[in-house]
Design a protein around this motif. Sequence first.
Motif, mmCIF file in Angstrom:
data_model
loop_
_atom_site.group_PDB
_atom_site.id
_atom_site.type_symbol
_atom_site.label_atom_id
_atom_site.label_comp_id
_atom_site.label_asym_id
_atom_site.label_seq_id
_atom_site.Cartn_x
_atom_site.Cartn_y
_atom_site.Cartn_z
ATOM 1 N N ASN A 107 45.702 37.916 22.873
ATOM 2 C CA ASN A 107 46.200 37.917 24.256
ATOM 3 C C ASN A 107 45.730 36.682 25.016
ATOM 4 O O ASN A 107 46.499 36.075 25.770
ATOM 5 C CB ASN A 107 45.743 39.183 24.997
ATOM 6 C CG ASN A 107 46.484 40.420 24.523
ATOM 7 O OD1 ASN A 107 47.591 40.329 23.999
ATOM 8 N ND2 ASN A 107 45.866 41.578 24.693
ATOM 9 N N ARG A 108 44.476 36.305 24.815
ATOM 10 C CA ARG A 108 43.957 35.112 25.499
ATOM 11 C C ARG A 108 44.679 33.866 25.005
ATOM 12 O O ARG A 108 45.023 32.985 25.809
ATOM 13 C CB ARG A 108 42.453 34.988 25.262
ATOM 14 C CG ARG A 108 41.819 33.788 25.939
ATOM 15 C CD ARG A 108 41.979 33.858 27.436
ATOM 16 N NE ARG A 108 41.322 32.744 28.090
ATOM 17 C CZ ARG A 108 41.859 32.042 29.078
ATOM 18 N NH1 ARG A 108 43.067 32.354 29.541
ATOM 19 N NH2 ARG A 108 41.207 31.045 29.620
ATOM 20 N N ALA A 109 44.924 33.784 23.726
ATOM 21 C CA ALA A 109 45.624 32.616 23.178
ATOM 22 C C ALA A 109 47.033 32.498 23.752
ATOM 23 O O ALA A 109 47.543 31.392 23.946
ATOM 24 C CB ALA A 109 45.676 32.706 21.652
ATOM 25 N N SER A 110 47.649 33.644 24.060
ATOM 26 C CA SER A 110 49.012 33.604 24.599
ATOM 27 C C SER A 110 49.064 32.940 25.970
ATOM 28 O O SER A 110 50.119 32.477 26.404
ATOM 29 C CB SER A 110 49.614 35.015 24.656
ATOM 30 O OG SER A 110 48.982 35.789 25.664
ATOM 31 N N ASP A 111 47.922 32.858 26.663
ATOM 32 C CA ASP A 111 47.873 32.158 27.957
ATOM 33 C C ASP A 111 48.118 30.664 27.797
ATOM 34 O O ASP A 111 48.357 29.962 28.790
ATOM 35 C CB ASP A 111 46.500 32.358 28.627
ATOM 36 C CG ASP A 111 46.274 33.797 29.061
ATOM 37 O OD1 ASP A 111 47.266 34.549 29.193
ATOM 38 O OD2 ASP A 111 45.099 34.171 29.270
ATOM 39 N N ARG A 135 55.384 27.898 27.324
ATOM 40 C CA ARG A 135 55.988 28.359 28.582
ATOM 41 C C ARG A 135 54.924 28.509 29.674
ATOM 42 O O ARG A 135 55.119 28.090 30.819
ATOM 43 C CB ARG A 135 56.706 29.686 28.367
ATOM 44 C CG ARG A 135 57.265 30.282 29.655
ATOM 45 C CD ARG A 135 58.127 31.482 29.363
ATOM 46 N NE ARG A 135 59.338 31.057 28.684
ATOM 47 C CZ ARG A 135 60.105 31.861 27.975
ATOM 48 N NH1 ARG A 135 59.802 33.122 27.834
ATOM 49 N NH2 ARG A 135 61.187 31.400 27.388
ATOM 50 N N GLU A 136 53.765 29.084 29.317
ATOM 51 C CA GLU A 136 52.697 29.287 30.295
ATOM 52 C C GLU A 136 52.142 27.954 30.789
ATOM 53 O O GLU A 136 51.884 27.792 31.984
ATOM 54 C CB GLU A 136 51.573 30.130 29.677
ATOM 55 C CG GLU A 136 51.917 31.593 29.464
ATOM 56 C CD GLU A 136 52.870 31.848 28.304
ATOM 57 O OE1 GLU A 136 53.462 32.946 28.255
ATOM 58 O OE2 GLU A 136 53.040 30.941 27.450
ATOM 59 N N ILE A 137 51.977 27.005 29.879
ATOM 60 C CA ILE A 137 51.462 25.693 30.278
ATOM 61 C C ILE A 137 52.473 24.973 31.165
ATOM 62 O O ILE A 137 52.115 24.352 32.174
ATOM 63 C CB ILE A 137 51.116 24.837 29.037
ATOM 64 C CG1 ILE A 137 49.964 25.483 28.261
ATOM 65 C CG2 ILE A 137 50.777 23.411 29.429
ATOM 66 C CD1 ILE A 137 48.669 25.617 29.027
ATOM 67 N N ALA A 138 53.766 25.067 30.825
ATOM 68 C CA ALA A 138 54.808 24.438 31.647
ATOM 69 C C ALA A 138 54.810 25.041 33.050
ATOM 70 O O ALA A 138 54.938 24.307 34.055
ATOM 71 C CB ALA A 138 56.172 24.610 30.988
ATOM 72 N N GLN A 139 54.641 26.352 33.155
ATOM 73 C CA GLN A 139 54.612 27.001 34.464
ATOM 74 C C GLN A 139 53.378 26.563 35.259
ATOM 75 O O GLN A 139 53.455 26.352 36.468
ATOM 76 C CB GLN A 139 54.634 28.523 34.301
ATOM 77 C CG GLN A 139 55.984 29.051 33.844
ATOM 78 C CD GLN A 139 55.959 30.530 33.499
ATOM 79 O OE1 GLN A 139 54.897 31.136 33.340
ATOM 80 N NE2 GLN A 139 57.136 31.120 33.362
ATOM 81 N N ALA A 140 52.247 26.417 34.580
ATOM 82 C CA ALA A 140 51.026 25.970 35.267
ATOM 83 C C ALA A 140 51.211 24.561 35.807
ATOM 84 O O ALA A 140 50.826 24.251 36.942
ATOM 85 C CB ALA A 140 49.831 26.032 34.309
ATOM 86 N N TRP A 141 51.808 23.679 34.988
ATOM 87 C CA TRP A 141 52.078 22.311 35.451
ATOM 88 C C TRP A 141 53.047 22.320 36.628
ATOM 89 O O TRP A 141 52.884 21.572 37.589
ATOM 90 C CB TRP A 141 52.642 21.465 34.313
ATOM 91 C CG TRP A 141 51.584 20.788 33.509
ATOM 92 C CD1 TRP A 141 51.222 21.052 32.225
ATOM 93 C CD2 TRP A 141 50.733 19.721 33.937
ATOM 94 N NE1 TRP A 141 50.197 20.242 31.830
ATOM 95 C CE2 TRP A 141 49.883 19.403 32.858
ATOM 96 C CE3 TRP A 141 50.601 19.017 35.130
ATOM 97 C CZ2 TRP A 141 48.911 18.413 32.937
ATOM 98 C CZ3 TRP A 141 49.632 18.026 35.211
ATOM 99 C CH2 TRP A 141 48.805 17.728 34.121
ATOM 100 N N ALA A 142 54.066 23.176 36.573
ATOM 101 C CA ALA A 142 55.036 23.256 37.675
ATOM 102 C C ALA A 142 54.336 23.653 38.969
ATOM 103 O O ALA A 142 54.631 23.102 40.037
ATOM 104 C CB ALA A 142 56.145 24.249 37.328
ATOM 105 N N ARG A 143 53.395 24.599 38.886
ATOM 106 C CA ARG A 143 52.660 25.016 40.089
ATOM 107 C C ARG A 143 51.833 23.868 40.649
ATOM 108 O O ARG A 143 51.797 23.639 41.859
ATOM 109 C CB ARG A 143 51.766 26.220 39.771
ATOM 110 C CG ARG A 143 52.525 27.527 39.590
ATOM 111 C CD ARG A 143 51.591 28.724 39.553
ATOM 112 N NE ARG A 143 50.701 28.711 38.403
ATOM 113 C CZ ARG A 143 51.004 29.230 37.222
ATOM 114 N NH1 ARG A 143 52.188 29.789 37.014
ATOM 115 N NH2 ARG A 143 50.132 29.190 36.236
ATOM 116 N N VAL A 144 51.161 23.121 39.766
ATOM 117 C CA VAL A 144 50.346 21.983 40.219
ATOM 118 C C VAL A 144 51.224 20.925 40.887
ATOM 119 O O VAL A 144 50.887 20.391 41.947
ATOM 120 C CB VAL A 144 49.568 21.371 39.027
ATOM 121 C CG1 VAL A 144 48.933 20.047 39.414
ATOM 122 C CG2 VAL A 144 48.511 22.347 38.534
#
Length: 201
Positions: A126-130, A134-143
């Motif tokens: 579950n932690r690796a799925s973070d 897709r999750e990394i792209a969303q984090a970059w979009a937020r930044v």
Amino acid sequence: APTMLSIFGTGTDQSRLEGLIDEHDVGDQIKLLGYTNDVYDEFKQASFSILPTNQEAFGLSIVESMACGCIPIVYDVPYGPGEIITDRVDGFLVPFGDIRAIADCVRTLRTMSDLDLEKMRDAARNRASDYGSREIAQAWARVIDVTRNRKDSTAKSAIAQRELQIASITPLDGSNGPSAATPSLDVELCIDSRTKSADLS
């Protein structure tokens, strides 16, 4: 069953390790396997991984191990492992250089109940799925959104308070510009300001 140790990679320690393996007659339990092209397959076959790094900006191999349900045992060095692993939940963090602590973690894993071990493996996956694409792209979009919004909220420079001066004027002869029938000038302006050209009329 005895714990089997597979060591991957190459380096200056190889001959020393070979000597230790021979000296202690543990060649049937410890294998030096060199470089591998299929790290996921190795992690899938392993119960745990030991990543004795002395520095880590971001531990891709930690996430790869966790994604396969392979419990990572890692030195708690700046700055990556502690950001990824929650100690004794989805992996183990041990003080740098504490070999006995690594051995204690292996012992803990070997004596853990199947249920507790599976919970830890699930937590690791579950932690690796973070860290999926897709999750990394969303984090970059937020930044990027936060940065853009902060920039948009700052005051614009007032062009009236700046001086413009003509740096050069070049007549266009029509060879690589408008035709001679419509003469024009190519004017370069310099401005002592941070104002972008897009802000100038």
